[in-house]
Motif scaffolding. Structure first.
Motif, PDB file in Angstrom:
ATOM      1  N   VAL A 186       0.877  -1.175   0.000  1.00 28.63           N
ATOM      2  CA  VAL A 186       0.000   0.000   0.000  1.00 28.63           C
ATOM      3  C   VAL A 186       0.911   1.221   0.000  1.00 28.63           C
ATOM      4  CG1 VAL A 186      -1.804   1.310   1.160  1.00 28.63           C
ATOM      5  CG2 VAL A 186      -1.843  -1.192   1.250  1.00 28.63           C
ATOM      6  N   ILE A 187       0.783   2.053  -1.023  1.00 24.43           N
ATOM      7  CA  ILE A 187       1.582   3.267  -1.132  1.00 24.43           C
ATOM      8  C   ILE A 187       0.734   4.443  -0.664  1.00 24.43           C
ATOM      9  CG2 ILE A 187       2.801   4.803  -2.727  1.00 24.43           C
ATOM     10  CD1 ILE A 187       3.262   2.363  -4.520  1.00 24.43           C
ATOM     11  N   ARG A 188       1.318   5.294   0.175  1.00 24.30           N
ATOM     12  CA  ARG A 188       0.635   6.505   0.637  1.00 24.30           C
ATOM     13  C   ARG A 188       1.394   7.723   0.125  1.00 24.30           C
ATOM     14  NH1 ARG A 188       0.637   7.134   6.844  1.00 24.30           N
ATOM     15  NH2 ARG A 188       2.521   8.369   6.506  1.00 24.30           N
ATOM     16  N   TYR A 189       0.673   8.584  -0.616  1.00 23.26           N
ATOM     17  CA  TYR A 189       1.293   9.795  -1.164  1.00 23.26           C
ATOM     18  C   TYR A 189       0.583  11.018  -0.601  1.00 23.26           C
ATOM     19  CZ  TYR A 189       2.840  13.410  -4.387  1.00 23.26           C
ATOM     20  OH  TYR A 189       3.360  14.568  -4.908  1.00 23.26           O
ATOM     21  N   GLY A 190       1.365  11.953  -0.045  1.00 23.49           N
ATOM     22  CA  GLY A 190       0.795  13.171   0.513  1.00 23.49           C
ATOM     23  C   GLY A 190       0.720  14.267  -0.530  1.00 23.49           C
ATOM     24  N   LEU A 191      -0.484  14.745  -0.805  1.00 24.43           N
ATOM     25  CA  LEU A 191      -0.639  15.768  -1.835  1.00 24.43           C
ATOM     26  C   LEU A 191      -0.049  17.103  -1.408  1.00 24.43           C
ATOM     27  CD1 LEU A 191      -2.664  13.595  -2.870  1.00 24.43           C
ATOM     28  CD2 LEU A 191      -3.986  15.482  -3.800  1.00 24.43           C
ATOM     29  N   LYS A 192      -0.096  17.413  -0.124  1.00 25.95           N
ATOM     30  CA  LYS A 192       0.426  18.697   0.346  1.00 25.95           C
ATOM     31  C   LYS A 192       1.922  18.654   0.598  1.00 25.95           C
ATOM     32  CE  LYS A 192      -3.710  20.871   2.298  1.00 25.95           C
ATOM     33  NZ  LYS A 192      -4.324  21.457   3.514  1.00 25.95           N
ATOM     34  N   ASP A 193       2.383  17.619   1.304  1.00 31.01           N
ATOM     35  CA  ASP A 193       3.796  17.574   1.668  1.00 31.01           C
ATOM     36  C   ASP A 193       4.648  16.797   0.671  1.00 31.01           C
ATOM     37  OD1 ASP A 193       3.165  14.922   2.232  1.00 31.01           O
ATOM     38  OD2 ASP A 193       3.166  15.198   4.396  1.00 31.01           O
ATOM     39  N   LYS A 194       4.004  16.185  -0.356  1.00 32.36           N
ATOM     40  CA  LYS A 194       4.714  15.456  -1.417  1.00 32.36           C
ATOM     41  C   LYS A 194       5.487  14.244  -0.900  1.00 32.36           C
ATOM     42  CE  LYS A 194       3.352  18.945  -3.876  1.00 32.36           C
ATOM     43  NZ  LYS A 194       2.057  18.874  -4.574  1.00 32.36           N
ATOM     44  N   THR A 195       5.154  13.759   0.284  1.00 30.46           N
ATOM     45  CA  THR A 195       5.856  12.605   0.838  1.00 30.46           C
ATOM     46  C   THR A 195       5.272  11.311   0.293  1.00 30.46           C
ATOM     47  OG1 THR A 195       4.351  12.559   2.741  1.00 30.46           O
ATOM     48  CG2 THR A 195       6.422  13.804   2.963  1.00 30.46           C
ATOM     49  N   LEU A 196       6.120  10.298   0.240  1.00 27.70           N
ATOM     50  CA  LEU A 196       5.686   8.981  -0.223  1.00 27.70           C
ATOM     51  C   LEU A 196       6.235   7.931   0.727  1.00 27.70           C
ATOM     52  CD1 LEU A 196       5.499   7.612  -3.770  1.00 27.70           C
ATOM     53  CD2 LEU A 196       6.895   6.362  -2.132  1.00 27.70           C
ATOM     54  N   CYS A 197       5.390   7.002   1.149  1.00 27.60           N
ATOM     55  CA  CYS A 197       5.858   5.878   1.960  1.00 27.60           C
ATOM     56  C   CYS A 197       5.150   4.618   1.495  1.00 27.60           C
ATOM     57  CB  CYS A 197       5.628   6.129   3.446  1.00 27.60           C
ATOM     58  SG  CYS A 197       3.921   6.456   3.901  1.00 27.60           S
ATOM     59  N   ILE A 198       5.775   3.474   1.797  1.00 28.97           N
ATOM     60  CA  ILE A 198       5.307   2.197   1.260  1.00 28.97           C
ATOM     61  C   ILE A 198       5.151   1.194   2.388  1.00 28.97           C
ATOM     62  CG2 ILE A 198       5.800   0.307  -0.333  1.00 28.97           C
ATOM     63  CD1 ILE A 198       7.587   2.296  -1.892  1.00 28.97           C
ATOM     64  N   LEU A 199       3.927   0.697   2.573  1.00 29.88           N
ATOM     65  CA  LEU A 199       3.660  -0.429   3.465  1.00 29.88           C
ATOM     66  C   LEU A 199       3.796  -1.684   2.611  1.00 29.88           C
ATOM     67  CD1 LEU A 199       2.635  -1.233   6.355  1.00 29.88           C
ATOM     68  CD2 LEU A 199       0.343  -1.280   5.362  1.00 29.88           C
ATOM     69  N   TYR A 200       4.808  -2.486   2.904  1.00 29.65           N
ATOM     70  CA  TYR A 200       5.174  -3.586   1.998  1.00 29.65           C
ATOM     71  C   TYR A 200       5.027  -4.939   2.683  1.00 29.65           C
ATOM     72  CZ  TYR A 200       7.925  -6.454  -1.207  1.00 29.65           C
ATOM     73  OH  TYR A 200       8.331  -7.444  -2.077  1.00 29.65           O
ATOM     74  N   GLY A 201       4.593  -5.927   1.881  1.00 35.33           N
ATOM     75  CA  GLY A 201       4.519  -7.293   2.361  1.00 35.33           C
ATOM     76  C   GLY A 201       3.133  -7.717   2.796  1.00 35.33           C
ATOM     77  N   TYR A 202       2.108  -6.936   2.419  1.00 38.86           N
ATOM     78  CA  TYR A 202       0.736  -7.223   2.829  1.00 38.86           C
ATOM     79  C   TYR A 202      -0.180  -7.105   1.615  1.00 38.86           C
ATOM     80  CZ  TYR A 202       3.016  -6.464   7.260  1.00 38.86           C
ATOM     81  OH  TYR A 202       3.898  -6.537   8.308  1.00 38.86           O
ATOM     82  N   SER A 203      -1.072  -8.074   1.473  1.00 40.14           N
ATOM     83  CA  SER A 203      -1.937  -8.118   0.300  1.00 40.14           C
ATOM     84  C   SER A 203      -3.305  -7.531   0.618  1.00 40.14           C
ATOM     85  CB  SER A 203      -2.093  -9.560  -0.200  1.00 40.14           C
ATOM     86  OG  SER A 203      -2.785  -9.586  -1.426  1.00 40.14           O
TER      87      SER A 203
END
Length: 475
Positions: free
Chosen positions: A329-346
């Motif tokens: 699950v990728i989370r992208y912040g529209l205001k702060d432009k940050t990106l993080c990835i929750l990996y290993g889960y379906s």
């Protein structure tokens, strides 16, 4: 004896973000080559992404939360929808509608502690699209599916709208129901005014619109800024649909991306976000702008499921790794432009829930946890299990081919971590205990290319950037 000159320097490793579109040999050490289950926030690594057991809201002003019930034994989720409903006296009566893998449906109250109840008489054995609608002054939920007539849920009673087409996507716009018709790639239908049960084609009732071009299949319909936008595989059209259908006007507004992915299209405040084969884009009704260029490559885009809540756009998707199902699950912040990835889960479905007293993104799992409903969180866990957090820096020669000696690494971490120093491909591991003080880790290892990895098995992580003392032989 010849003197050997050494240049002493301090190298700062992270944390400014993830970059996937630059060769790591020239990538600044302040950026990550890869970061899974860590979040880069205000220049430090935290564990601020996870999935918790879903909780509902009470009616305002109460701020407490209540857990949604677990499904009965043996029941598994396929999807979930919000049914917005008010009673005749104006009180809130919203429901969650669960679509099960056995084709049946259940419901539970959104604003109070409840159980799951059978929604008798309703079975659809395929993916469903849903939209809320006010019909004759009463709130109902409309359900469409590829090989099924439209269904209407009225409180706890399901009805079949017998003369409706079969729709793969439905939307409400200016009191009509619009739909993408199954099996007809270049056509949309619309109902009679104020009547989703009337699909009789005439100049004064229902009708349809054909597209005579090469923009591909109609994917999704979005009511946005007083227009209905028609997303097709290779373009976006704007439909002006006020009043009588002979006054409808259709205009092509954009045709310059790769193939658009159906389940990525989400209204995000004053924009629409969608994913195409050449990246993630925002659309404001007139122009399209590419965003989040740091996204990793996404595979099997037909599996994607997306949602938007509170300035964050979420993508359940398949990125690198084994298997054929979604694994991140990728989370992208529209205001702060940050990106993080929750990996290993379906996660196979993300559903944004916006109700009277709160908002959340609900998660439906692919296999493990499929009997439970999750919600996106900042907990550093997935359904009570701590995530394995990993950060990988680029491996860099630091603009010099000379031999380098890493003397030490200084950092502060609240939790125990494993720090790995990589020199010319060889890995050296150092266990660092959590503390509120700065720690200096002696290394005294040499190589021409340097890289670093951080792994953490704690729920709440907090790691400051690495200050690396490096001696470089002068050329």
């Amino acid at each position: 004896m010849k003197d050997v000159r050494v240049n002493k320097s301090k190298v700062v490793v992270g944390f400014k973000g993830i970059v996937t579109d630059t060769d790591q040999s020239v990538l600044d050490m302040a950026y990550a080559k890869q970061a899974y289950n860590f979040v880069i926030e205000d220049g430090v690594l935290t564990g601020g992404i996870g999935i918790d057991p879903a909780q509902g809201f009470y009616v305002a002003p109460y701020v407490e939360r209540h857990p949604y019930p677990e499904l009965p034994a043996g029941k598994r989720l396929r999807d979930v929808f919000l049914y917005r409903r008010k009673n005749a006296d104006g009180t809130y009566a919203d429901k969650l509608i669960a679509h099960l893998t056995n084709a049946k449906f259940m419901y539970t109250a959104a604003y109070e502690t409840d159980e799951w109840h059978d929604l008798s008489g309703l079975m659809i054995n395929q993916d469903v699209t849903a939209v809320n609608y006010n019909y004759n002054g009463e709130d109902v939920l409309l359900l469409g599916a590829k090989n099924a007539k439209l269904h209407m849920i009225k409180d706890t009673t399901p009805l079949i709208l017998g003369d409706s087409p079969q729709f793969t996507s439905i939307e409400v716009h200016n009191e009509r129901v619009f739909g993408c018709m199954n099996g007809v790639q270049n056509q949309i239908w619309f109902s009679d005014d104020f009547n989703p049960q009337n699909w009789s084609v005439s100049e004064t009732e229902a009708g349809f619109i054909n597209f005579a071009d090469e923009c591909g299949e109609v994917l999704e319909l979005v009511s946005f800024l007083n227009y209905l936008y028609v997303f097709r595989e290779f373009g976006i059209f704007r439909l002006t649909a006020y009043g009588e259908q002979n006054e409808f006007m259709l205009k092509k507004v954009f045709t310059d991306t790769g193939r658009i992915v159906k389940n990525s299209i989400e209204v995000c405040g004053d924009k629409i976000i969608f994913y195409a084969t050449n990246g993630l884009f925002t659309f404001d009704g007139y122009e399209v702008t590419r965003i989040a260029k740091q996204l990793p490559p996404i595979e099997r885009t037909h599996l994607m499921s997306c949602a938007y809540i509170d300035d964050y756009y979420y993508m359940a998707c398949k990125i690198e790794g084994s298997g054929t199902k979604n694994n991140a699950v990728i989370r992208y912040g529209l205001k702060d432009k940050t990106l993080c990835i929750l990996y290993g889960y379906s996660v196979k479905r993300l559903r944004p829930i916006k109700i009277h007293n709160g908002s959340q993104v609900l998660c439906v799992f692919e296999s493990k946890n499929q009997g439970a409903l999750g919600m996106m969180s900042r907990s550093g866990e997935v359904m009570g299990a701590v995530t394995a957090k990993s950060y990988i820096s680029p491996e860099s020669a630091l603009s010099s081919s000379s031999l380098k000696t890493v003397r030490s690494v200084t950092l502060q971490t609240d939790s125990d971590i494993m720090l790995t120093v990589k020199l010319d491909g060889k890995a050296y591991e150092y266990a660092v205990k959590g503390s509120d003080l700065l720690k200096t880790v002696p290394v005294e290892r040499s190589g021409r290319k340097i890289g670093f990895e951080i792994s953490c098995a704690a729920k709440h992580a907090y790691v400051t950037p690495l200050i690396v003392s490096v001696d470089t032989l002068a050329i």
